[in-house]
Write an enzyme that holds these catalytic residues in place. Structure first.
Site, PDB file in Angstrom:
ATOM      1  N   SER A  50      65.631  -4.754 120.393  1.00 59.18           N
ATOM      2  CA  SER A  50      65.368  -6.190 120.489  1.00 59.18           C
ATOM      3  C   SER A  50      64.950  -6.673 121.880  1.00 59.18           C
ATOM      4  O   SER A  50      64.421  -7.783 122.000  1.00 59.18           O
ATOM      5  CB  SER A  50      66.604  -6.969 120.029  1.00 59.18           C
ATOM      6  OG  SER A  50      67.734  -6.548 120.755  1.00 59.18           O
ATOM      7  N   THR A  51      65.225  -5.895 122.909  1.00 65.55           N
ATOM      8  CA  THR A  51      64.869  -6.314 124.273  1.00 65.55           C
ATOM      9  C   THR A  51      64.512  -5.079 125.107  1.00 65.55           C
ATOM     10  O   THR A  51      64.724  -3.943 124.671  1.00 65.55           O
ATOM     11  CB  THR A  51      66.051  -7.045 124.980  1.00 65.55           C
ATOM     12  OG1 THR A  51      67.196  -6.186 124.950  1.00 65.55           O
ATOM     13  CG2 THR A  51      66.408  -8.359 124.312  1.00 65.55           C
ATOM     14  N   TYR A  53      63.446  -1.873 127.216  1.00 71.61           N
ATOM     15  CA  TYR A  53      62.689  -0.656 126.929  1.00 71.61           C
ATOM     16  C   TYR A  53      62.615  -0.341 125.434  1.00 71.61           C
ATOM     17  O   TYR A  53      61.626   0.240 124.973  1.00 71.61           O
ATOM     18  CB  TYR A  53      63.289   0.526 127.701  1.00 71.61           C
ATOM     19  CG  TYR A  53      62.803   0.589 129.122  1.00 71.61           C
ATOM     20  CD1 TYR A  53      61.437   0.725 129.385  1.00 71.61           C
ATOM     21  CD2 TYR A  53      63.669   0.511 130.204  1.00 71.61           C
ATOM     22  CE1 TYR A  53      60.964   0.774 130.687  1.00 71.61           C
ATOM     23  CE2 TYR A  53      63.193   0.566 131.512  1.00 71.61           C
ATOM     24  CZ  TYR A  53      61.838   0.700 131.740  1.00 71.61           C
ATOM     25  OH  TYR A  53      61.352   0.747 133.026  1.00 71.61           O
ATOM     26  N   GLU A  75      72.543  -8.703 118.265  1.00 73.03           N
ATOM     27  CA  GLU A  75      72.238  -9.995 118.887  1.00 73.03           C
ATOM     28  C   GLU A  75      73.046 -11.087 118.180  1.00 73.03           C
ATOM     29  O   GLU A  75      73.571 -10.883 117.090  1.00 73.03           O
ATOM     30  CB  GLU A  75      70.731 -10.301 118.762  1.00 73.03           C
ATOM     31  CG  GLU A  75      69.830  -9.269 119.424  1.00 73.03           C
ATOM     32  CD  GLU A  75      69.875  -9.298 120.954  1.00 73.03           C
ATOM     33  OE1 GLU A  75      70.374 -10.282 121.523  1.00 73.03           O
ATOM     34  OE2 GLU A  75      69.421  -8.316 121.562  1.00 73.03           O
ATOM     35  N   ASP A 111      76.400  -3.368 114.848  1.00 67.10           N
ATOM     36  CA  ASP A 111      76.882  -2.467 115.892  1.00 67.10           C
ATOM     37  C   ASP A 111      76.443  -1.028 115.599  1.00 67.10           C
ATOM     38  O   ASP A 111      76.964  -0.378 114.694  1.00 67.10           O
ATOM     39  CB  ASP A 111      78.410  -2.579 115.961  1.00 67.10           C
ATOM     40  CG  ASP A 111      78.992  -1.732 117.082  1.00 67.10           C
ATOM     41  OD1 ASP A 111      78.232  -0.968 117.718  1.00 67.10           O
ATOM     42  OD2 ASP A 111      80.209  -1.842 117.303  1.00 67.10           O
ATOM     43  N   LEU A 139      70.008   2.060 123.671  1.00 65.53           N
ATOM     44  CA  LEU A 139      71.118   1.106 123.693  1.00 65.53           C
ATOM     45  C   LEU A 139      71.607   0.905 125.125  1.00 65.53           C
ATOM     46  O   LEU A 139      71.696   1.865 125.893  1.00 65.53           O
ATOM     47  CB  LEU A 139      72.291   1.624 122.863  1.00 65.53           C
ATOM     48  CG  LEU A 139      72.069   1.870 121.370  1.00 65.53           C
ATOM     49  CD1 LEU A 139      73.356   2.366 120.736  1.00 65.53           C
ATOM     50  CD2 LEU A 139      71.591   0.612 120.676  1.00 65.53           C
ATOM     51  N   TYR A 225      67.825   6.554 134.408  1.00 66.98           N
ATOM     52  CA  TYR A 225      67.329   6.045 135.686  1.00 66.98           C
ATOM     53  C   TYR A 225      67.912   6.879 136.817  1.00 66.98           C
ATOM     54  O   TYR A 225      69.041   7.354 136.721  1.00 66.98           O
ATOM     55  CB  TYR A 225      67.729   4.568 135.850  1.00 66.98           C
ATOM     56  CG  TYR A 225      67.200   3.970 137.124  1.00 66.98           C
ATOM     57  CD1 TYR A 225      65.828   3.867 137.316  1.00 66.98           C
ATOM     58  CD2 TYR A 225      68.050   3.569 138.138  1.00 66.98           C
ATOM     59  CE1 TYR A 225      65.318   3.364 138.503  1.00 66.98           C
ATOM     60  CE2 TYR A 225      67.551   3.064 139.325  1.00 66.98           C
ATOM     61  CZ  TYR A 225      66.183   2.963 139.502  1.00 66.98           C
ATOM     62  OH  TYR A 225      65.672   2.475 140.678  1.00 66.98           O
ATOM     63  N   TYR A 235      74.852   3.799 141.165  1.00 66.29           N
ATOM     64  CA  TYR A 235      74.119   4.170 139.954  1.00 66.29           C
ATOM     65  C   TYR A 235      74.207   5.678 139.683  1.00 66.29           C
ATOM     66  O   TYR A 235      75.048   6.135 138.930  1.00 66.29           O
ATOM     67  CB  TYR A 235      72.649   3.681 139.995  1.00 66.29           C
ATOM     68  CG  TYR A 235      72.108   3.662 138.580  1.00 66.29           C
ATOM     69  CD1 TYR A 235      72.024   2.482 137.844  1.00 66.29           C
ATOM     70  CD2 TYR A 235      71.772   4.851 137.933  1.00 66.29           C
ATOM     71  CE1 TYR A 235      71.602   2.496 136.520  1.00 66.29           C
ATOM     72  CE2 TYR A 235      71.359   4.868 136.613  1.00 66.29           C
ATOM     73  CZ  TYR A 235      71.271   3.683 135.926  1.00 66.29           C
ATOM     74  OH  TYR A 235      70.880   3.703 134.610  1.00 66.29           O
ATOM     75  N   LYS A 244      74.920   8.982 132.256  1.00 68.04           N
ATOM     76  CA  LYS A 244      73.548   9.498 132.104  1.00 68.04           C
ATOM     77  C   LYS A 244      73.532  11.026 132.139  1.00 68.04           C
ATOM     78  O   LYS A 244      72.727  11.647 131.448  1.00 68.04           O
ATOM     79  CB  LYS A 244      72.636   8.916 133.187  1.00 68.04           C
ATOM     80  CG  LYS A 244      72.397   7.405 133.055  1.00 68.04           C
ATOM     81  CD  LYS A 244      71.752   7.040 131.729  1.00 68.04           C
ATOM     82  CE  LYS A 244      71.433   5.555 131.636  1.00 68.04           C
ATOM     83  NZ  LYS A 244      70.948   5.164 130.298  1.00 68.04           N
TER      84      LYS A 244
HETATM   85  P1  NAI Z   1      68.507  -4.193 127.330  1.00 67.57           P
HETATM   86  O1  NAI Z   1      69.794  -4.867 127.636  1.00 67.57           O
HETATM   87  O2  NAI Z   1      67.244  -4.946 127.532  1.00 67.57           O
HETATM   88  O3  NAI Z   1      68.499  -3.679 125.792  1.00 67.57           O
HETATM   89  C1  NAI Z   1      69.630  -3.143 125.183  1.00 67.57           C
HETATM   90  C2  NAI Z   1      69.411  -3.068 123.684  1.00 67.57           C
HETATM   91  O4  NAI Z   1      70.590  -2.480 123.091  1.00 67.57           O
HETATM   92  C3  NAI Z   1      69.212  -4.417 122.974  1.00 67.57           C
HETATM   93  O5  NAI Z   1      68.275  -4.266 121.921  1.00 67.57           O
HETATM   94  C4  NAI Z   1      70.600  -4.698 122.373  1.00 67.57           C
HETATM   95  O6  NAI Z   1      70.580  -5.532 121.218  1.00 67.57           O
HETATM   96  C5  NAI Z   1      71.001  -3.297 121.999  1.00 67.57           C
HETATM   97  N1  NAI Z   1      72.438  -3.118 121.815  1.00 67.57           N
HETATM   98  C6  NAI Z   1      73.435  -3.272 122.751  1.00 67.57           C
HETATM   99  N2  NAI Z   1      74.628  -2.986 122.182  1.00 67.57           N
HETATM  100  C7  NAI Z   1      74.378  -2.628 120.892  1.00 67.57           C
HETATM  101  C8  NAI Z   1      75.195  -2.219 119.800  1.00 67.57           C
HETATM  102  N3  NAI Z   1      76.507  -2.092 119.929  1.00 67.57           N
HETATM  103  N4  NAI Z   1      74.592  -1.970 118.612  1.00 67.57           N
HETATM  104  C9  NAI Z   1      73.239  -2.105 118.456  1.00 67.57           C
HETATM  105  N5  NAI Z   1      72.421  -2.466 119.459  1.00 67.57           N
HETATM  106  C10 NAI Z   1      72.984  -2.730 120.656  1.00 67.57           C
HETATM  107  O7  NAI Z   1      68.529  -2.826 128.159  1.00 67.57           O
HETATM  108  P2  NAI Z   1      67.395  -1.908 128.826  1.00 67.57           P
HETATM  109  O8  NAI Z   1      67.376  -2.180 130.281  1.00 67.57           O
HETATM  110  O9  NAI Z   1      66.145  -1.928 128.042  1.00 67.57           O
HETATM  111  O10 NAI Z   1      68.094  -0.474 128.671  1.00 67.57           O
HETATM  112  C11 NAI Z   1      67.779   0.429 127.631  1.00 67.57           C
HETATM  113  C12 NAI Z   1      67.965   1.845 128.174  1.00 67.57           C
HETATM  114  O11 NAI Z   1      67.040   2.044 129.249  1.00 67.57           O
HETATM  115  C13 NAI Z   1      69.361   2.103 128.742  1.00 67.57           C
HETATM  116  O12 NAI Z   1      69.738   3.431 128.457  1.00 67.57           O
HETATM  117  C14 NAI Z   1      69.145   1.942 130.236  1.00 67.57           C
HETATM  118  O13 NAI Z   1      70.093   2.640 131.015  1.00 67.57           O
HETATM  119  C15 NAI Z   1      67.749   2.542 130.364  1.00 67.57           C
HETATM  120  N6  NAI Z   1      67.022   2.219 131.604  1.00 67.57           N
HETATM  121  C16 NAI Z   1      66.923   0.930 132.071  1.00 67.57           C
HETATM  122  C17 NAI Z   1      66.271   0.664 133.261  1.00 67.57           C
HETATM  123  C18 NAI Z   1      66.143  -0.731 133.806  1.00 67.57           C
HETATM  124  O14 NAI Z   1      65.799  -0.881 134.983  1.00 67.57           O
HETATM  125  N7  NAI Z   1      66.369  -1.763 133.018  1.00 67.57           N
HETATM  126  C19 NAI Z   1      65.645   1.747 134.059  1.00 67.57           C
HETATM  127  C20 NAI Z   1      65.704   3.033 133.419  1.00 67.57           C
HETATM  128  C21 NAI Z   1      66.418   3.261 132.251  1.00 67.57           C
END
Ligand code: NAI
Length: 394
Positions: A50-51, A53, A75, A111, A139, A225, A235, A244
């Site tokens: 939903s948001t 990556y 969400e 979830d 996630l 990351y 980190y 990680k």
């Molecule tokens: P985000 O917060 O934008 O997205 C998280 C997603 O997980 C959302 O779709 C949310 O609804 C979902 N989610 C959370 N808990 C949940 C649950 N219990 N059940 C179902 N869905 C659930 O996060 P982002 O930043 O996109 O992170 C995604 C991955 O990318 C993570 O592993 C993060 O460590 C990694 N990452 C992020 C970086 C950054 O700078 N933002 C850099 C490199 C890797």
């Protein structure tokens, strides 16, 4: 309802439905402006769709490769006097656009750590798609209730072994200060690994394989990351870094299984970007603000959608295989980690103060991106006009 941003620390508690849809449309337009991805995925499961990556991966698969997508996310819908969370509106925007383009898109809200959601996903794949050829695990969650023990694990962002002191920025107030974070206990390390490590990814892949819904040759990817030394204590070498490492362990275990059918599983190391997950990490938003300035000046700045499109188009499909680093990870953080970029960031880091924040960093760009995550600041949206916050999930 007239919806304006209400920023509370590192979160915005409101979101704009049309703004979120416009943000999603910008990402779709980017993918459509690029050449189509040859040999790309056709039936894709995105966990965390939903948001950030995960959403960018879903949009790339759908609009770059014509894939049917099944998205799983957690969400909050709108309620009395309160808009929904941005991922709710993003998903509605994406789903409408995908279906208008003739693409299958189905959503499962709940979830992802539970056995029940895994079974719902398997039933949906069996009913609609038969099998999936790509599983994206994206996630980022604050807690996980363990499906077998019932224990609730909470993740934390702490150093290990010794307290860590560095600069950080309150991105809302624009104040640069020093922050000291106490080291995590062993229990906190274990809890963070339980939430953000690889066990749940393995459970997903076992459940999907056991139900026969993984296509022969299916791939799976999860995101990590590394970043610069200045953030390592909190980190790479901190609690999240241990999680990680466990995700990498899981990638190897899943890869061994998928390889028996010609598939693979791996980690892609992505660039630091403004997302809801990264804005909660101390120190990192200041690094991102400097990084954005340097990378924009160098003409190498990318957002989530450019990163995920590059991953798919140059590492996974189009006749390419991932160019793995020495421990088997795909790297789309290559532009961020270029020595000249990191040297420029390191030169600015010690000089930044509250007074010169606007001049030495791209704090304005950071804030703009942050507000966009919640659907604010998009061209063509009248933020003074009432909008309908209560949208049912598609
Ligand atoms: P985000 O917060 O934008 O997205 C998280 C997603 O997980 C959302 O779709 C949310 O609804 C979902 N989610 C959370 N808990 C949940 C649950 N219990 N059940 C179902 N869905 C659930 O996060 P982002 O930043 O996109 O992170 C995604 C991955 O990318 C993570 O592993 C993060 O460590 C990694 N990452 C992020 C970086 C950054 O700078 N933002 C850099 C490199 C890797």
């Amino acid at each position: 309802m007239i919806i304006k941003p209400k920023v509370r620390g590192f979160i915005c508690v409101t979101a704009h439905p049309e703004g979120c849809a416009a943000h999603v449309q910008q990402w779709i337009d980017y993918v459509k402006s690029q050449p189509g991805i040859q040999g790309g995925p056709k039936k894709v499961l995105v966990l965390g769709s939903s948001t950030g990556y995960g959403l960018a991966s879903r949009i790339t698969a759908a609009f770059g490769s014509g894939a049917a997508t099944l998205g799983v996310f957690f969400e909050r819908p709108s309620d009395e006097g309160r808009p929904a969370t941005p991922g709710w509106y993003n998903t509605i925007g994406f789903t409408r656009a995908a279906r208008a383009a003739g693409l299958y898109a189905k959503n499962i809200m709940g979830d992802a750590f539970t056995a029940d959601i895994k079974q719902q996903v398997i039933a949906a794949i069996k009913a609609d798609l038969g099998q999936v050829d790509l599983v994206v695990y994206s996630l980022a969650a604050p807690r996980r209730t363990h499906p077998k023990t019932g224990a609730v694990h909470k993740s934390c962002l702490k150093p290990i072994g010794a307290p860590y002191t560095n600069k950080t920025v309150d991105t809302d107030k624009g104040i640069v200060s020093e922050v000291t974070i106490d080291p995590a206990s062993q229990e906190e390390i274990d809890d963070t690994v339980a939430v953000m490590g690889g066990e749940d990814w393995e459970l997903w892949m076992e459940a999907l394989a056991g139900a026969g819904v993984l296509a022969p040759g299916a791939q799976s990817v999860a995101y990590s990351y590394i970043g610069p030394e200045v953030t390592w204590a909190v980190y790479k070498n901190g609690t999240i870094g241990m999680a990680k490492n466990d995700l990498e362990r899981a990638a190897r275990a899943i890869d061994a299984k998928l390889r028996t059918t010609g598939g693979r599983a791996f980690i892609s190391v992505n660039k630091a970007l403004v997302t809801q997950a990264s804005s909660a990490i101390p120190v990192v938003p200041l690094y991102i603000s400097i990084l954005y300035k340097i990378m924009k000046e160098a003409g190498t700045h990318e957002g989530c959608i450019e990163q995920m499109h590059r991953l798919f188009a140059t590492q996974m499909y189009n006749g390419h295989s991932p160019q793995f680093d020495e421990i088997g990870r795909a790297r789309v953080d290559d532009l961020e980690m270029r020595p000249e970029i990191q040297a420029a960031v390191a030169a600015i880091w010690p000089k930044v103060t509250t007074d010169n924040l606007a001049e030495l960093t791209d704090i304005a760009g950071y804030r703009e991106e942050f507000l966009k995550l919640f659907g604010f600041g998009l061209a063509g949206i009248d933020y003074d006009a009432p909008t309908e916050p209560h949208l049912p999930m598609e």
